[in-house]
Design an enzyme around this catalytic site. Sequence first.
Site, PDB file in Angstrom:
ATOM      1  N   GLY A 258       0.698  -1.353  -0.099  1.00 51.48           N
ATOM      2  CA  GLY A 258      -0.129  -0.079   0.070  1.00 51.48           C
ATOM      3  C   GLY A 258       0.907   1.090   0.033  1.00 51.48           C
ATOM      4  O   GLY A 258       2.232   1.189  -0.665  1.00 51.48           O
ATOM      5  N   CYS A 259       0.302   2.099   0.421  1.00 52.91           N
ATOM      6  CA  CYS A 259       0.757   3.588   0.351  1.00 52.91           C
ATOM      7  C   CYS A 259       2.042   3.819   1.074  1.00 52.91           C
ATOM      8  O   CYS A 259       2.357   3.620   2.122  1.00 52.91           O
ATOM      9  CB  CYS A 259      -0.428   4.603   1.077  1.00 52.91           C
ATOM     10  SG  CYS A 259       0.235   5.477   2.118  1.00 52.91           S
TER      11      CYS A 259
END
Lengths: 395, 395, 356, 356, 105, 105
Positions: F103-104
């Site tokens: 993810g981020c």
Amino acid sequence: MADKETPLLDELEKGPWPSFVKDMKRMGEKNPAARDHLRLLEKSYEDKLVHWKHGGIVGVQGYGGGVIGRYSDMPEEFPHVREFHTFRVNQPSGWFYTTEALRKLCDVWETYGSGMTNFHGSTGDVILLGAPTENLQACFNALSENGFDLGGSGSDLRTPSACVGPARCEYACIDTLDLCHDLTMEFQDEIHRPMWPYKFKIKIAGCPNDCVAAIARSDFSIIGTWKDALKIDQDAVKEYAEAGFDIQGLVVDKCPTKALKYEGGRLELVPEDCTKCMHCINKMPKALRPGDEKGAALLIGGKATILQSAFLSWVIVPWMEMKPPYDELKDLLRRIWEWWDENGKVRERVGELIYRLGMRNFLKAVGLKPVPQMVFRPRANPYIFWWPEEVGKNG
Amino acid sequence: MADKETPLLDELEKGPWPSFVKDMKRMGEKNPAARDHLRLLEKSYEDKLVHWKHGGIVGVQGYGGGVIGRYSDMPEEFPHVREFHTFRVNQPSGWFYTTEALRKLCDVWETYGSGMTNFHGSTGDVILLGAPTENLQACFNALSENGFDLGGSGSDLRTPSACVGPARCEYACIDTLDLCHDLTMEFQDEIHRPMWPYKFKIKIAGCPNDCVAAIARSDFSIIGTWKDALKIDQDAVKEYAEAGFDIQGLVVDKCPTKALKYEGGRLELVPEDCTKCMHCINKMPKALRPGDEKGAALLIGGKATILQSAFLSWVIVPWMEMKPPYDELKDLLRRIWEWWDENGKVRERVGELIYRLGMRNFLKAVGLKPVPQMVFRPRANPYIFWWPEEVGKNG
Amino acid sequence: MAKVVAKTDIGPPHYSNMLPPIVKENYGKWAYHEILTPGVLVHVSENGDKLYTVRVGSPRLMSILMVREICDLADKYCDGYLRFTSRHNIEFLLTDESKIEPLIADLEKMGLPVGGTGHSASNIIHTQGWLHCHTAATDASGIVKAIMDDLYEYFVDMKLPAKLKVAVACCLNMCGAVHCSDIAILGIHRTVPKIDHERLHQVCEIPTVVASCPTGAIRPDPKRKSVKVNEEKCMYCGNCYTMCPAMQIMDPENDGVAIMVGGKVSNARTAPMFSRLAIPFLPNNPPRWPEVVEAVRNIVDTWIRDAREGERVGEWIERIGWERFFEKTGIPFTEKHIDDYIFSVPTFRSTTQFKS
Amino acid sequence: MAKVVAKTDIGPPHYSNMLPPIVKENYGKWAYHEILTPGVLVHVSENGDKLYTVRVGSPRLMSILMVREICDLADKYCDGYLRFTSRHNIEFLLTDESKIEPLIADLEKMGLPVGGTGHSASNIIHTQGWLHCHTAATDASGIVKAIMDDLYEYFVDMKLPAKLKVAVACCLNMCGAVHCSDIAILGIHRTVPKIDHERLHQVCEIPTVVASCPTGAIRPDPKRKSVKVNEEKCMYCGNCYTMCPAMQIMDPENDGVAIMVGGKVSNARTAPMFSRLAIPFLPNNPPRWPEVVEAVRNIVDTWIRDAREGERVGEWIERIGWERFFEKTGIPFTEKHIDDYIFSVPTFRSTTQFKS
Amino acid sequence: MPEIEYKGQKIEVDEDGFIQDPSLWNEELAEYLAKTEGIEELTEDHWKVIRFLNEYYHEYGIAPMIRKLCKETGFKLKYIYELFPSGPAKGACKIAGLPKPTGCV
Amino acid sequence: MPEIEYKGQKIEVDEDGFIQDPSLWNEELAEYLAKTEGIEELTEDHWKVIRFLNEYYHEYGIAPMIRKLCKETGFKLKYIYELFPSGPAKGACKIAGLPKPTGCV
Ligand code: SRM
Ligand code: SRM
Ligand code: SRM
Ligand code: SRM
Ligand code: SF4
Ligand code: SF4
Ligand code: SF4
Ligand code: SF4
Ligand code: SF4
Ligand code: SF4
Ligand code: SF4
Ligand code: SF4
């Protein structure tokens, strides 16, 4: 570099716009990583496919972010970009540099990385593109010795950025550079050690022209504005008119709230109708200026499209004074983070959380008073919630 | 009627607007049900509480709708409204009546019901308010003998209704009355025998003024409009001007697309800019008229707030000719119903189904061509679906 | 049960049998119209025929006695023809201009007002309320009477900035035009339904009850063969009650009325608009709902004072901005005004353009 | 791994150490500005000081060699100060007007264009693409180069109706300003992710993958210790891939580019606006993406022909209506233009106001 | 609450004649209820409808939608009205022992 | 795919040193992995974090959010960085045998 190595990319050496291919080739002659980088890109151009593996998690001691891990999926063929991580280096407020500072950055990157950079990444950092894992800590140490630190990445506060503001703009209603630096320093921990459900971005624009696209690209937008009437210099208005400028057509008619009248050579404002859009000021900077009572509007929720659609930030504080030490602002930010961190799901931006739980819960939790400036228009549905204390016993 | 029986309601005998209380009292003197009805209402005024039980399902032979069942929750105290069902009687197109027809209705209702009515219900039916279960079939028989039939209720096609249209309005672009009657007759089965996920309403307005509120209150709105340029009688324009009417301020400046110019005593139109909003025609009916190429826009999805918010109908066919036998229209309606009935959940209005499954599925299923008139503006997100046949094999 | 079964599916009477001769002759041939005096229209046809319409306010809720009296007048002045409007007014259709005055005189005697045309407040679109519906959070006819008594002068005259369309609906089902009216009065509940667990499984389909809740507040409670409600998620819409009598939503102490403003339906000038929340709650105060009447009057008065010629309520508000609407009317803005349902985000002010 | 741990949390250099003396002196005291020639601004302070800015187009992706050359120029003409803009242009800050010409001449030699001010096309905001990102559906730097070569005349001159802000993002994450730009180019996928069932449970958290899907297309597949995708619900956003390498979304044959138009960020005149879909798909055709370049050019040309002075792309389209935009550009309108995501309904045209 | 007397047993029904406790339903009661709806004799086609309704209800906890009923029985809606003149909701559901349909009327 | 040699066994790890098959994880392996993160010795506080992560992951199939980690262990985030200088995601999760966070970034 052999001429036939990148036949597709070579096409991008043509044309009047500066060519990154030419530049990378130059760098490739000095640095094998830059050369492999271009060769790998050529491979992507051939295959129409990215040649970086998914993810990568690398870093430097003490930080949870600031370095983006990246590995090529063809390490054998392109050994010098086998590991090709990027640094996000926190830019100085407003992207001002001395050549001395810039040259230092270049020197560090010559030593530890590919020599390729982005000035700047779209959040605002200097992006140093491509270093092997073993160089990361050393490179960071060198950056730090030269006065630079890393910006945000991961579920943390991202590097705040700000428009040029009072440094070179007559419209600035707040000191964007100072505020940006102050917040960056205050929240070093939040920038470097991801601890939230997802990323959180702050951008600061000196006036409603929003030259950093804060409203579109930051969870928390600080946009300078003013409260009183904008100021009109009637002599300067006359000069515009004499110079043949079409005040009625290009200014008055385009005022979104029809707050201006141009009659008998005078430009008159109905102050209570002006929504401070900046248009008239933009068109006649010598004659018009923002008012005296300056501060900022605070907006929340801006983000790109993942997951629940792109949001533009929306107003939560129509006006706050912006003077150091900015305590009111910082307190508000902390209350927002606290609520978001407590209630947010993984990868839920603060705007999405507000959408899910409702503004009423957000406003109550962070202690903000509801005002009509928060909405374009009130709800069209009758689905009103009542707090238990507002209604009598059921039955 | 004893004077103290309804002290609260008696207050509503005062004031200049016609008083339903006075009227009900009169009726109560002749009909014990009307009297109990008023007394029960008084009880509600005292208790601030409705005194009807939930639901009720009654009807007449061969129909699944048209009668709303209703039982008082205080049958002992108010025996004459113990059972108090309403008929929805299908009104003639445009709510035109001969007194003869009206008197017949009154006679039937005198015999079988409370004597109280609504002219009309908000869908458009005549509402006959309150009859006991045992009278229902006989009342229906009598209505039928007198040329009246029931309207819709339940999950069926609701009684279509139409504005006065060509019967008394110079703006009518379609024959609203004929169309309304024709559709009502064509779809008798759909009106009388509920078979769908939920209700479906059709309303027909002769022009964009929409005097039946079709766009807000019908799943399927048929609104007259025209395709070519509206017509201007310059002599009549002059007359307006001479009479002191402010053409510039009240007409030209208010045109939403600035399609009009008033210069040298002439009113000129830029036809391709006009969006047929009716405003200028409304203001100068003697000088302006809709164009010659008349037809209707078809819109879908209008409804009140339950469950997914109120929807205003939206355009699915910008222009269709409306000439008997209206086959193209009827075919489209049938295709829509087929898709909705096949895919809808219980109590899912057609607009909500389209929201859930996407316009693309709806348009494909009913065979309509996408056109920009269907939207205010295109999607702001990039979440585009592709049909399998549009893309090559994955990998 | 009656044994003779009626003819079914005959449909409504054909409208052509209901049209006065002048209408039949000039059907589709009208050239223009004028408003002669408040409530009196003349439509002129292409061949010069003139049709006079006298529009008369009606309580909508009428006994057959009153209907017959109206018929008497139509017989006397209109050769036995009349119509009703889409807002439930009565329209007398005359061919003889000289009969207008006597008709109006007779109407006056009956206590029926003439008006509702042009820039006036027309009749209130409304619903059943306590009179006949089972889900009503308030009454309709009573509120309507109280408001129309107050707005009477605006019905019989045309001195408003523009048309004023008021609507009343007695519960969130909104059987009327509440969602798109200049001013709308809406019956609302404010407390969570009380569940009759004993009865529920006998008289209701549990899956249907669960599915009925727009916010997903209802979950099955298999142990009790019933359901449970997450009180925090419930916004008292009453839809579960519609589906299930064992979900009692009525609460005399807390039910009441909300006021919404600024809707419109016509496509003239602006696109149609929804009404939007102005006042989240006013108490049910029968028989005359004074708080509601006063609130409506305040909005109307402010609009009259501030609007420009031809501006509907919503157009006026959109021009001055909602922040000014709340300021000028003195209505407090609260968190309740901020949408928190499906389409909330596009209503949030995503610009620094606002009035301070 | 290096053993000496650096000082942490020192933050960026203080901006005040980076400001040229003239800026320091006039900080917050600027009175007005003018654009002297394309790319050359003068800011005049209250006490009459003048600061000249020369704005220079940059590929953003730069080697340290190039950065050093720029520093050489800043040393030569600007006492060693310079800045970058929020759109990645380089700004040389001069106090001596006479140095502007020589600076521009040197820049020309280096092949760096001066411009991007006023009614021009500024630099393209863009992202990494195939150059460094793992989720890219297209490249960024290459498209940017191709488009800027084509729009060059509008960078170095100010002959557009208004500012033109173009953005490129190489996947739906939209790391740029694609969602609010006058013209935006966006890398998109068009096929359902291919699941590597073997690997999935080892390298991904199944609940996270399931939760990552905005449309709820992903369900756990406990039998395989993996997940399955409902192909009809998948709209290829790639968010599952972001969360899980075993959900491969890249598809060279079908990935490509969408074009959106009409966004803006400033609050001037209109509120900020989102960009909206103009062209759902154009193929990836490296190295010069001719279809994309042509499509952008077509939109720009149509805008130039049709817009009024000062109208940004979105303002122009809103004035003429989207139906005319599609007509005038000749871009086909398809079902794909019609929103079908969360906030779709308010975008549906709920009025009969439209142009035929 | 009204009651019906059926085989000596008192069974609670509501005003519309819907039995209040679905568990008391059986086929003989159905025949009795049919009479209250003016149906003298239940034919095989009646039973097809009644059984489908009853079984569907016991499987899913809800009454089927009309389209489903028509599809599964193979009967046109018009024919169902011939079988049950008061219609599927008021007539057939009542006879099949389902709770009274609610919602939109 | 890189491998690490641990007690004679070859264990697949990715480039970042995360083990590819979480089922192979055990406490000894954790000690080994800690060394790759520059942690010489695992103290009780380290173990508190590692065990919490590992158990949470096995119960819920996901890594806990940082707030949860701090709350449950009672450690401030700064202290967790002292324990695991490369941080909870890169350091502690790796040692605890969790899949690589995505993810981020
Ligand atoms: C480097 C940068 C693009 C650039 O070339 O400029 C970038 C690159 C990435 N972004 Fe971004 N984002 C960058 C600015 C943005 C912006 C613009 C901004 O910050 O002003 C946005 C839109 C605003 C926003 O935050 O919504 C942005 C929205 C995203 C998103 C979608 C977030 C959302 O909620 O919609 C993702 C996906 C994610 O977080 O998993 C993402 C994820 C990513 C990742 C980490 C890829 C991923 O899937 O994990 C990219 C790493 C690329 C690489 O290998 O180097 N990036 N990203 C920008 C950061 C540079 C810097 O620090 O200065
Ligand atoms: C009689 C009437 C009100 C009136 O006094 O005029 C009415 C009365 C009822 N409506 Fe209605 N609706 C009436 C027109 C409307 C309208 C207006 C229209 O048709 O133009 C609407 C809004 C438009 C729409 O359809 O959305 C309307 C939206 C509803 C709804 C909400 C539907 C939604 O999707 O939002 C319900 C709830 C339901 O269907 O269960 C509803 C339900 C009801 C019920 C059946 C109550 C219920 O919960 O089951 C009411 C029965 C009252 C009674 O006992 O007599 N009624 N209902 C109107 C029908 C008269 C007629 O046939 O002429
Ligand atoms: C009789 C009636 C149609 C019917 O079939 O019954 C009717 C008749 C006329 N309407 Fe209407 N409208 C009628 C309900 C409506 C409605 C529906 C409603 O109110 O529920 C609307 C939409 C309301 C809204 O927008 O919320 C409506 C919006 C209009 C408009 C547009 C007004 C505007 O500017 O927004 C016009 C044009 C105008 O008046 O300038 C209009 C114009 C007219 C004209 C002038 C048309 C004509 O040339 O004959 C008629 C006389 C108007 C007047 O009263 O001054 N009619 N008109 C309805 C009378 C209702 C009543 O008793 O008050
Ligand atoms: C240098 C920079 C700020 C910075 O900190 O770097 C800047 C500087 C100025 N902006 Fe800006 N804007 C800058 C990015 C922006 C952005 C952000 C972006 O483009 O991503 C916006 C919002 C864009 C949007 O709306 O999509 C922006 C919207 C404006 C506007 C409003 C334009 C409009 O009418 O919509 C003005 C007013 C004007 O130009 O009339 C403005 C005006 C100005 C002025 C005139 C302000 C001043 O008095 O100094 C500056 C010179 C403008 C020029 O280029 O002609 N600036 N300006 C940025 C230059 C970017 C570049 O290299 O091209
Ligand atoms: S946002 Fe305003 S203050 Fe900042 S640079 Fe732009 S115009 Fe100047
Ligand atoms: S700032 Fe904008 S709203 Fe205010 S007067 Fe100027 S143009 Fe009008
Ligand atoms: S909708 Fe148009 S045609 Fe129908 S009555 Fe109103 S103005 Fe006339
Ligand atoms: S009908 Fe409406 S859009 Fe057309 S010219 Fe008249 S006012 Fe303008
Ligand atoms: S609005 Fe509600 S209470 Fe009033 S009639 Fe409609 S359903 Fe009944
Ligand atoms: S009242 Fe509405 S929100 Fe509350 S439980 Fe019932 S259906 Fe759900
Ligand atoms: S837009 Fe997508 S591909 Fe491009 S840098 Fe951002 S995350 Fe990577
Ligand atoms: S690509 Fe997007 S929509 Fe498709 S399965 Fe993955 S997350 Fe869901």
